[in-house]
Structure formats: structure tokens, C-alpha cells
Design a protein around this motif. Sequence first.
Motif, PDB file in Angstrom:
ATOM      1  N   CYS A 183       0.834  -1.366   0.095  1.00 14.39           N
ATOM      2  CA  CYS A 183       0.101   0.174   0.133  1.00 14.39           C
ATOM      3  C   CYS A 183       0.943   1.288  -0.048  1.00 14.39           C
ATOM      4  N   ALA A 184       0.447   2.228  -0.918  1.00 14.07           N
ATOM      5  CA  ALA A 184       0.926   3.597  -0.946  1.00 14.07           C
ATOM      6  C   ALA A 184       0.179   4.194   0.100  1.00 14.07           C
ATOM      7  N   TYR A 185       0.609   5.742   0.457  1.00  7.50           N
ATOM      8  CA  TYR A 185      -0.064   6.460   1.325  1.00  7.50           C
ATOM      9  C   TYR A 185      -0.194   7.773   0.548  1.00  7.50           C
ATOM     10  N   PHE A 186      -1.607   8.084   0.263  1.00  6.62           N
ATOM     11  CA  PHE A 186      -2.138   9.119  -0.360  1.00  6.62           C
ATOM     12  C   PHE A 186      -2.388  10.475   0.280  1.00  6.62           C
ATOM     13  N   ALA A 187      -1.327  11.221   0.724  1.00 11.61           N
ATOM     14  CA  ALA A 187      -1.451  12.561   1.640  1.00 11.61           C
ATOM     15  C   ALA A 187      -2.456  13.509   0.895  1.00 11.61           C
ATOM     16  N   SER A 188      -2.642  13.160  -0.399  1.00 10.66           N
ATOM     17  CA  SER A 188      -3.699  14.107  -1.217  1.00 10.66           C
ATOM     18  C   SER A 188      -3.960  13.214  -2.400  1.00 10.66           C
ATOM     19  N   PRO A 189      -5.336  13.422  -2.312  1.00 11.36           N
ATOM     20  CA  PRO A 189      -5.836  12.252  -3.447  1.00 11.36           C
ATOM     21  C   PRO A 189      -5.618  12.831  -4.896  1.00 11.36           C
ATOM     22  N   THR A 190      -4.808  13.880  -5.158  1.00  8.75           N
ATOM     23  CA  THR A 190      -4.061  14.334  -6.451  1.00  8.75           C
ATOM     24  C   THR A 190      -2.628  13.809  -6.497  1.00  8.75           C
ATOM     25  N   HIS A 191      -2.204  13.069  -5.551  1.00  8.30           N
ATOM     26  CA  HIS A 191      -0.835  12.606  -5.705  1.00  8.30           C
ATOM     27  C   HIS A 191      -0.674  11.467  -6.782  1.00  8.30           C
ATOM     28  N   LEU A 193       0.901   7.829  -8.033  1.00 14.70           N
ATOM     29  CA  LEU A 193       1.243   6.658  -7.272  1.00 14.70           C
ATOM     30  C   LEU A 193       2.804   6.757  -6.703  1.00 14.70           C
ATOM     31  N   ALA A 194       3.829   7.390  -7.595  1.00 18.37           N
ATOM     32  CA  ALA A 194       5.038   7.462  -7.227  1.00 18.37           C
ATOM     33  C   ALA A 194       5.276   8.390  -6.106  1.00 18.37           C
ATOM     34  N   GLN A 195       4.457   9.606  -5.897  1.00 19.48           N
ATOM     35  CA  GLN A 195       4.744  10.285  -4.873  1.00 19.48           C
ATOM     36  C   GLN A 195       3.883   9.771  -3.566  1.00 19.48           C
ATOM     37  N   ALA A 196       3.034   9.020  -3.810  1.00 23.15           N
ATOM     38  CA  ALA A 196       2.141   8.215  -2.517  1.00 23.15           C
ATOM     39  C   ALA A 196       3.339   7.141  -2.130  1.00 23.15           C
ATOM     40  N   GLN A 197       3.821   6.521  -2.865  1.00 29.67           N
ATOM     41  CA  GLN A 197       4.869   5.530  -2.452  1.00 29.67           C
ATOM     42  C   GLN A 197       6.125   6.181  -1.821  1.00 29.67           C
ATOM     43  N   GLN A 198       6.452   7.022  -2.124  1.00 32.04           N
ATOM     44  CA  GLN A 198       7.424   7.899  -1.522  1.00 32.04           C
ATOM     45  C   GLN A 198       7.051   8.288  -0.129  1.00 32.04           C
ATOM     46  N   THR A 199       6.063   8.892  -0.109  1.00 29.21           N
ATOM     47  CA  THR A 199       5.347   9.321   1.169  1.00 29.21           C
ATOM     48  C   THR A 199       5.176   8.062   2.087  1.00 29.21           C
ATOM     49  N   GLN A 200       4.702   6.882   1.711  1.00 31.51           N
ATOM     50  CA  GLN A 200       4.576   5.757   2.644  1.00 31.51           C
ATOM     51  C   GLN A 200       5.953   5.306   3.128  1.00 31.51           C
ATOM     52  N   LEU A 201       6.893   5.383   2.199  1.00 33.91           N
ATOM     53  CA  LEU A 201       8.264   4.900   2.661  1.00 33.91           C
ATOM     54  C   LEU A 201       8.973   5.730   3.797  1.00 33.91           C
ATOM     55  N   THR A 202       8.606   7.092   3.441  1.00 35.13           N
ATOM     56  CA  THR A 202       9.039   8.088   4.569  1.00 35.13           C
ATOM     57  C   THR A 202       8.552   7.876   5.807  1.00 35.13           C
ATOM     58  N   LEU A 203       7.082   7.659   5.857  1.00 37.30           N
ATOM     59  CA  LEU A 203       6.348   7.509   6.962  1.00 37.30           C
ATOM     60  C   LEU A 203       6.685   6.327   8.058  1.00 37.30           C
ATOM     61  N   ILE A 204       7.141   5.154   7.123  1.00 39.30           N
ATOM     62  CA  ILE A 204       7.478   3.940   7.681  1.00 39.30           C
ATOM     63  C   ILE A 204       8.769   4.246   8.516  1.00 39.30           C
ATOM     64  N   CYS A 205       9.722   5.063   7.997  1.00 41.54           N
ATOM     65  CA  CYS A 205      11.014   5.095   8.276  1.00 41.54           C
ATOM     66  C   CYS A 205      10.699   6.196   9.802  1.00 41.54           C
ATOM     67  N   GLN A 206      10.000   7.120   9.650  1.00 42.84           N
ATOM     68  CA  GLN A 206       9.834   7.938  10.689  1.00 42.84           C
ATOM     69  C   GLN A 206       9.073   7.343  11.920  1.00 42.84           C
ATOM     70  N   TYR A 372      -5.234   1.709   0.262  1.00 46.35           N
ATOM     71  CA  TYR A 372      -4.767   0.802  -0.385  1.00 46.35           C
ATOM     72  C   TYR A 372      -6.007   0.446  -1.447  1.00 46.35           C
ATOM     73  N   VAL A 373      -7.251   0.956  -1.257  1.00 45.95           N
ATOM     74  CA  VAL A 373      -8.125   1.176  -2.625  1.00 45.95           C
ATOM     75  C   VAL A 373      -7.736   1.916  -3.571  1.00 45.95           C
ATOM     76  N   MET A 374      -6.875   3.200  -3.233  1.00 49.91           N
ATOM     77  CA  MET A 374      -6.398   4.002  -4.058  1.00 49.91           C
ATOM     78  C   MET A 374      -5.264   3.493  -4.981  1.00 49.91           C
ATOM     79  N   THR A 375      -4.445   2.800  -4.027  1.00 46.00           N
ATOM     80  CA  THR A 375      -3.373   1.924  -4.668  1.00 46.00           C
ATOM     81  C   THR A 375      -3.529   0.885  -5.521  1.00 46.00           C
TER      82      THR A 375
END
Length: 428
Positions: A183-191, A193-206, A372-375
Motif C-alpha cells: 500500500c502507498a500513502y496518498f496524503a492528497s488524492p491528487t498525488h 502513485l510515485a508520490q504516494a509510494q515515497q510518502t509511505q516509505l518516509t512514514l514507515i522510516c519515521q 490501499y483502495v487508491m493504490t
Amino acid sequence: MSSYPVNAFAMPLSLEQSTASGDTTQAHYILNRLFQDYPVAFAVRLWNGSMLTIGDGAPAFTFCLEQASVLRDMVWFSNPKRLVEAYCSGEVQIQGDFHAAMQLREHFESLSLPLHEKLGLVFRALTLANNQQVLPEHTAHTPHSPTQSQSASAPSSHGIALSYDVPEDFYQRWLGEQMLHSCAYFASPTHTLAQAQQTQLTLICQKLHLQHGDTLLDIACGWGTLACWAAKHYGVFVHGITHNPTQYAYALKQVQQQGLTHLVKIELVDYRTLPALGSYDKAACISIADHLGAAHYPDFLAKVHAALKPGGLFLSHVITAENPAGQQDASTAFINRQLYPAGELTSFAHLLQHMDSARFDVFNVEGLRRHYVMTLRQWLANLEAQHASIAASMGERSYRIWRLAMTASAIQFEQGVTGMHQMLATRR
């Protein structure tokens, strides 16, 4: 919708009904009865080219029957499994809104015909099966017939189990730029997939509070995405493990290409071989429980506990069953067997019990179902955009299996039948 006689045998069949026109009349009668009161308008195209519209308004999709025998089975079995098989084999085509067409499964699960009426409709359908005519232009296009192993390599969701005999370039066509296998993480519905995946990776590390010099165990490391991201952006030492040879080779290549060999070690091993060293500061597992099955989850957690230092952080990213035990409908149970072949999913409440029994204290939980639905929607759009190339390399049947499973998975998450939770815990 017009009414129908209680006893379908009351209408005798004439000789004219063995002609194409008669077949059409019979088929329309059967279809109108099967979809009486269906809430969404759609069109049906028969094997002889004739069309029928079910319901009022503009059709959301066209359901193309390439074989009269499929209509017979629809009457007799009233089971979405037969429609799934028919679609995968090319006996059924879907034009238009594929997502809307997938809702037909719920209609068939709830359809209940009196036995005498069902027999009457089957009798009508049998006369069609004896006089079927498949038009060449309507048959499924299969540039290369898939091998037996390819046909059987059905997905199994993060959405989707990674089969050993499927090449990596297939996944590159739809997983997205980061090759994040969950699952990616869509901080904005306009993001994107690549942006949402980077957001998810950053959130996991944080969430793991990764610090320079930490040791991170990446269980089921997939294509090495998290391992490389954590090492590159947070300066941690990562030990990634996977039991998938295709993923292992790809992850090794990524580590080398990104110049991270001094920070990242990838091994082709099973989680059960992890030594009980208590040597890792942090651990992450992105969706492995759905591959393990509920019965093996306690043993898995025990292995993770033994590998972590006391007080170490563990982030678990898990797909869960949201319906109470025993409340799944027939279609959901069937789809789950395709998506999660290792075993049935467990509920979030049971996962928390397992974590406590394994001596983990859960202190942060985030529900990721809508993400995950958006992903899945993004993955599905990528897959459909690559239809021609995927069918050319793997066969039309393999493409249809993956498309069907992704859509079914998206619907289950939309409806809340399945969920996804990201849990952060400390080792006691």
C-alpha cells in the motif's frame, strides 16, 4: 420489468426457435429472468451478435457471451465462480466499466429461483447450447497461449502474491516507479502513485524512528525498495530477507546500482531461519501475514521477537479480515482462496491478541484501507494500460486473471470486507 410465467415449461418450443432468431428469443427470455430487478443498466451481446439491454438508462458495461453454454451454466449453477472461469478462458468478454461488471457476482450469490423454474430455464438454455455459433471476431485474442504454470500463477494480493515464474518486467509495468509491493500513502488524492509510494516509505522510516547507525531487519523485503530507501535517507544498516528468487535478484541489483552495498545486505532465506540473536534495533514487515495464513502468525511473531533487541521497534503492515468469523459470503470466500492461498486472513482483534501473546506492546495503529483502495486503482489502471504487451508476453488468460483479482481485491477493500492496518509495537 415484464412478468414471467411461474412454470417455464408452460411455453412449448417451436421449430422456429431452433433458428438464430429463435435462439435470440430464448436467450433474451432467460436473461431477463436472471436479471429481473437488477439495479444497474447494462447490455448483453449474444454469441450471434444480437443485443439486449437490462434495466433503464445508459448501459454501464456490455456483457458479451461468446458461448451459449455459459448461459446454461449461469442458470444451473448461479455461481460467480463459473463466470470467473468463463472470463479467464475468453468465453465472456467485458466491454466498458469492468469494476461495475464485477458487481454481478453479488447478484448471482443472492439469486434464488424455485427448482421448477430453474429446470425450465435450464431446458431452454440446453436448446441454445446445441445450436451455438461463435463469431470469430468475438473470440478472445490470445497472441501467445500461456503455459500451465503461467495460467496458474494467480495473484494473491498485497494485492497480489508474487509468483516465482513471472518475470520482473511484468511487475515493473504496473507496480510503479518505486516497485513498492504494498500500500502507498496518498496524503492528497491528487498525488501520483510515485508520490504516494515515497510518502509511505518516509512514514514507515519515521514511525520506526530510524537513526543513523541503526540496524533494521526488513522481513519479506520485496524488491528491496524499503531497504534501499532507509539506507540512503536515514543511514541505517539493513538486512533484507526474501524467499522469492525473482525479488532477490532484483533487490541485489538495486543495492548495487544505488551504491549501497556497505549498508544493505539482501539474503534469499525464509523467515523461519532467522537466528534468535536479539541483534536488531528495528524490524519491519510489509504484508507477509496474508501469505503465511493465520495459523502460522504466532510462530512468525516469535521469530521476530527473538531477532529484536529488548525495547526494539517492530512495524507490521497487515491485511485483515473485517467480517466476523463465519460471515463471509460465498463469493468473498472464493476470492479469498485465490488471493490468500496460504490460509485465511485473521481479524484485527485477533492480530492484537497475537501481538500481546508474542510479548509485543502495540502503541500506534493506523488504518490504511482507503489508501490501499487508491493504490489498487492505480495498479489496475497501469495493468490495463499495458494490456497488449502483457498479453503478448504472458498470454491473454494470465492478463485476465490478474485484472480480475486486482478488481476483486479493490471491491473487497471498498466494501470493508478486508482491511489493512499498520501497527507499531515495542518488544518487551
